[in-house]
Design a protein around this motif. Structure first.
Motif, PDB file in Angstrom:
ATOM      1  N   PRO A 173       0.842  -1.204   0.000  1.00 19.62           N
ATOM      2  CA  PRO A 173       0.000   0.000   0.000  1.00 19.62           C
ATOM      3  C   PRO A 173       0.875   1.252   0.000  1.00 19.62           C
ATOM      4  CG  PRO A 173      -0.747  -1.573   1.651  1.00 19.62           C
ATOM      5  CD  PRO A 173       0.578  -2.069   1.150  1.00 19.62           C
ATOM      6  N   ARG A 174       0.378   2.296  -0.619  1.00 16.26           N
ATOM      7  CA  ARG A 174       1.180   3.509  -0.758  1.00 16.26           C
ATOM      8  C   ARG A 174       1.559   4.112   0.587  1.00 16.26           C
ATOM      9  NH1 ARG A 174       3.095   7.090  -4.061  1.00 16.26           N
ATOM     10  NH2 ARG A 174       3.010   9.325  -3.638  1.00 16.26           N
ATOM     11  N   ASP A 175       0.729   3.955   1.598  1.00 16.50           N
ATOM     12  CA  ASP A 175       1.034   4.577   2.879  1.00 16.50           C
ATOM     13  C   ASP A 175       2.245   3.949   3.569  1.00 16.50           C
ATOM     14  OD1 ASP A 175      -0.029   2.165   3.676  1.00 16.50           O
ATOM     15  OD2 ASP A 175      -1.744   3.015   4.760  1.00 16.50           O
ATOM     16  N   VAL A 176       2.686   2.795   3.065  1.00 14.11           N
ATOM     17  CA  VAL A 176       3.895   2.174   3.630  1.00 14.11           C
ATOM     18  C   VAL A 176       5.105   3.090   3.423  1.00 14.11           C
ATOM     19  CG1 VAL A 176       5.499   0.233   3.417  1.00 14.11           C
ATOM     20  CG2 VAL A 176       3.040  -0.172   3.395  1.00 14.11           C
ATOM     21  N   ALA A 185      15.045   3.026  -2.254  1.00 15.71           N
ATOM     22  CA  ALA A 185      15.570   2.128  -3.291  1.00 15.71           C
ATOM     23  C   ALA A 185      14.580   1.057  -3.700  1.00 15.71           C
ATOM     24  CB  ALA A 185      16.859   1.462  -2.802  1.00 15.71           C
ATOM     25  N   LEU A 186      13.507   0.870  -2.910  1.00 10.08           N
ATOM     26  CA  LEU A 186      12.491  -0.127  -3.247  1.00 10.08           C
ATOM     27  C   LEU A 186      11.123   0.524  -3.441  1.00 10.08           C
ATOM     28  CD1 LEU A 186      13.407  -3.186  -0.981  1.00 10.08           C
ATOM     29  CD2 LEU A 186      14.063  -2.724  -3.345  1.00 10.08           C
ATOM     30  N   SER A 187      11.115   1.766  -3.841  1.00  7.70           N
ATOM     31  CA  SER A 187       9.841   2.463  -4.063  1.00  7.70           C
ATOM     32  C   SER A 187       8.988   1.771  -5.109  1.00  7.70           C
ATOM     33  CB  SER A 187      10.105   3.910  -4.494  1.00  7.70           C
ATOM     34  OG  SER A 187      10.740   4.636  -3.466  1.00  7.70           O
ATOM     35  N   TYR A 188       9.632   1.079  -6.045  1.00  6.72           N
ATOM     36  CA  TYR A 188       8.878   0.428  -7.109  1.00  6.72           C
ATOM     37  C   TYR A 188       7.978  -0.689  -6.583  1.00  6.72           C
ATOM     38  CZ  TYR A 188      11.737  -3.841  -7.213  1.00  6.72           C
ATOM     39  OH  TYR A 188      12.339  -5.037  -6.905  1.00  6.72           O
ATOM     40  N   LEU A 189       8.220  -1.128  -5.337  1.00  8.38           N
ATOM     41  CA  LEU A 189       7.384  -2.186  -4.759  1.00  8.38           C
ATOM     42  C   LEU A 189       6.034  -1.669  -4.270  1.00  8.38           C
ATOM     43  CD1 LEU A 189       9.991  -4.214  -2.659  1.00  8.38           C
ATOM     44  CD2 LEU A 189       9.039  -4.792  -4.903  1.00  8.38           C
ATOM     45  N   VAL A 190       5.857  -0.366  -4.229  1.00 13.70           N
ATOM     46  CA  VAL A 190       4.571   0.214  -3.845  1.00 13.70           C
ATOM     47  C   VAL A 190       3.615   0.061  -5.017  1.00 13.70           C
ATOM     48  CG1 VAL A 190       3.369   2.345  -3.214  1.00 13.70           C
ATOM     49  CG2 VAL A 190       5.593   1.793  -2.192  1.00 13.70           C
ATOM     50  N   ALA A 191       2.421  -0.452  -4.727  1.00 13.35           N
ATOM     51  CA  ALA A 191       1.488  -0.880  -5.775  1.00 13.35           C
ATOM     52  C   ALA A 191       1.200   0.196  -6.802  1.00 13.35           C
ATOM     53  CB  ALA A 191       0.189  -1.368  -5.140  1.00 13.35           C
ATOM     54  N   TRP A 193       2.945   2.990  -7.363  1.00 16.17           N
ATOM     55  CA  TRP A 193       4.081   3.883  -7.579  1.00 16.17           C
ATOM     56  C   TRP A 193       4.193   4.376  -9.015  1.00 16.17           C
ATOM     57  CZ3 TRP A 193       9.269   3.055  -9.725  1.00 16.17           C
ATOM     58  CH2 TRP A 193      10.138   4.132  -9.464  1.00 16.17           C
ATOM     59  N   PRO A 194       4.047   3.530 -10.035  1.00  8.72           N
ATOM     60  CA  PRO A 194       4.157   4.042 -11.402  1.00  8.72           C
ATOM     61  C   PRO A 194       3.154   5.156 -11.705  1.00  8.72           C
ATOM     62  CG  PRO A 194       4.239   1.656 -11.393  1.00  8.72           C
ATOM     63  CD  PRO A 194       3.826   2.079 -10.014  1.00  8.72           C
ATOM     64  N   ALA A 195       1.925   5.010 -11.174  1.00  8.32           N
ATOM     65  CA  ALA A 195       0.891   5.993 -11.484  1.00  8.32           C
ATOM     66  C   ALA A 195       1.068   7.275 -10.687  1.00  8.32           C
ATOM     67  CB  ALA A 195      -0.491   5.403 -11.202  1.00  8.32           C
ATOM     68  N   SER A 196       1.677   7.173  -9.524  1.00  8.49           N
ATOM     69  CA  SER A 196       1.732   8.326  -8.639  1.00  8.49           C
ATOM     70  C   SER A 196       3.127   8.900  -8.469  1.00  8.49           C
ATOM     71  CB  SER A 196       1.197   7.934  -7.256  1.00  8.49           C
ATOM     72  OG  SER A 196       1.994   6.901  -6.712  1.00  8.49           O
ATOM     73  N   ALA A 197       4.094   8.335  -9.207  1.00  7.42           N
ATOM     74  CA  ALA A 197       5.478   8.766  -9.000  1.00  7.42           C
ATOM     75  C   ALA A 197       5.685  10.221  -9.379  1.00  7.42           C
ATOM     76  CB  ALA A 197       6.439   7.881  -9.795  1.00  7.42           C
ATOM     77  N   GLY A 198       4.851  10.733 -10.237  1.00  5.18           N
ATOM     78  CA  GLY A 198       5.049  12.094 -10.700  1.00  5.18           C
ATOM     79  C   GLY A 198       5.043  13.118  -9.591  1.00  5.18           C
ATOM     80  N   ASP A 199       4.290  12.878  -8.527  1.00  4.70           N
ATOM     81  CA  ASP A 199       4.239  13.858  -7.455  1.00  4.70           C
ATOM     82  C   ASP A 199       5.396  13.716  -6.475  1.00  4.70           C
ATOM     83  OD1 ASP A 199       1.591  12.232  -5.485  1.00  4.70           O
ATOM     84  OD2 ASP A 199       3.586  11.581  -6.095  1.00  4.70           O
ATOM     85  N   GLU A 200       6.288  12.782  -6.742  1.00  2.00           N
ATOM     86  CA  GLU A 200       7.458  12.607  -5.877  1.00  2.00           C
ATOM     87  C   GLU A 200       8.666  13.362  -6.423  1.00  2.00           C
ATOM     88  OE1 GLU A 200       7.329  11.094  -3.096  1.00  2.00           O
ATOM     89  OE2 GLU A 200       5.344  10.188  -3.268  1.00  2.00           O
TER      90      GLU A 200
END
Length: 340
Positions: A173-176, A185-191, A193-200
């Motif tokens: 879950p993203r809240d993790v 380094a493991l952000s890609y494991l967040v379900a 992440w691809p859709a919401s990475a832009g705001d990071e």
């Protein structure tokens, strides 16, 4: 007692204890990992000597000594042997050449049909050992990762998250990501992440996590990332020791040899409460474990062709790997399993 009159075994123990303490002070001072004194038995001179011998890649001497210490209830020896038993990359030529029965005798405690991994026994004396035993038995979830984070073992945090993600076959879950211990380094494991990475913020074009979300990465960008990333530091350390001026090309070749970003994320100190990642890869056993990890990604028939491809990137890296692979093609000498 004059130094020249001191028995070599005693002198080696003193030197080994000094070296380990120096490593502990160096990395504990950086605040990156916990003190080795949190693991019972880690300051025992006989353990320090055996551990230093193992780091020097003398398995034939060190493993029987560690086994004897484990039988004598040394928790640090039990933890180290437990990790070696569960990690093929940490098993060098001597251990690998043992018969099944001798390997069980050398690496495990008594019990069951094939012995008991020492980590399960060490759990009664060490919360750190309990975390490992729980991870291997899949007894828990993110609380195990947080437990390792509390112990300062960031590599074990990554291993836990990769194991959990593989088990559940879905992202977290993203809240993790809000937890301060969750590794970027493991952000890609967040379900999502691809859709919401832009705001990071904009991601590094060379970050291999981009490839984990299906994006193409140019080799030049990837190599630049490897030259700078903390995660790739073990590759650069090994290359600095083996190839000197060709560190960048060597690290790029070794990454290609590992074959995946998750394999890179698994690198680091196998027991960070005993030694830092930097200290581990400065040792002969640490460097050899990287070659062994790469070796195990290919079948014997594929290795030479793979080395030829890696040699086009770094001849030095390929030559080093070829030499390391060759260490596993020999007959085991007749030696006792009990320390002499």
């Amino acid at each position: 007692m004059r130094q020249q009159d001191m028995p070599w075994r005693v002198l080696r123990q003193l030197i080994g204890q000094y070296l380990l303490v120096a490593l502990v002070v160096g990395w504990a001072g950086s605040g990156s990992v916990a003190s080795a004194h949190g693991l019972p038995g880690s300051d025992d001179p006989e353990f320090v000597s055996a551990f230093e011998t193992w780091l020097a890649d003398d398995e034939m001497q060190a493993v029987p000594e560690l086994s004897q210490l484990a039988q004598n209830e040394n928790t640090a020896a039990r933890v180290l042997l437990g990790v070696i038993d569960k990690t093929s990359a940490l098993q060098g030529p001597w251990v690998t050449a043992l018969s099944r029965e001798d390997r069980i005798s050398a690496l495990r405690g008594q019990g069951g049909l094939s012995g008991r991994n020492w980590m399960t026994i060490a759990g009664s004396d060490s919360a750190y050992a309990q975390l490992w035993a729980r991870l291997w038995h899949l007894d828990g979830g993110l609380d195990i990762a947080q437990g390792f984070a509390d112990k300062g073992d960031t590599r074990a945090v990554r291993e836990t998250l990769l194991t959990l993600a593989s088990r559940q076959q879905s992202g977290f879950p993203r809240d993790v990501m809000a937890h301060d211990w969750f590794p970027a380094a493991l952000s890609y494991l967040v379900a999502d992440w691809p859709a919401s990475a832009g705001d990071e913020g904009e991601s590094d074009a060379g970050d291999p996590q981009q490839s984990m979300r299906g994006q193409h990465i140019e080799d030049a960008d990837l190599q630049r990332w490897l030259d700078q990333s903390d995660l790739a530091a073990p590759l650069r350390q090994v290359c600095d020791a083996q190839c000197g001026a060709g560190v960048s090309d060597c690290a790029f070749a070794l990454y290609k040899g590992l074959g995946s970003y998750p394999a890179l994320a698994m690198l680091g100190s196998p027991v960070s409460v005993l030694i830092s990642s930097e200290g581990f890869y400065q040792s002969p056993r640490g460097r050899a474990s990287l070659a062994r990890r790469i070796m195990l990604t290919r079948s014997a028939r594929m290795r030479e062709a793979d080395l030829a491809r890696l040699g086009e990137v770094s001849a030095c890296a390929a030559d080093w790997l070829r030499g390391e692979y060759g260490r596993y093609a020999y007959s085991l000498p007749s030696v006792p399993l009990t320390p002499q």
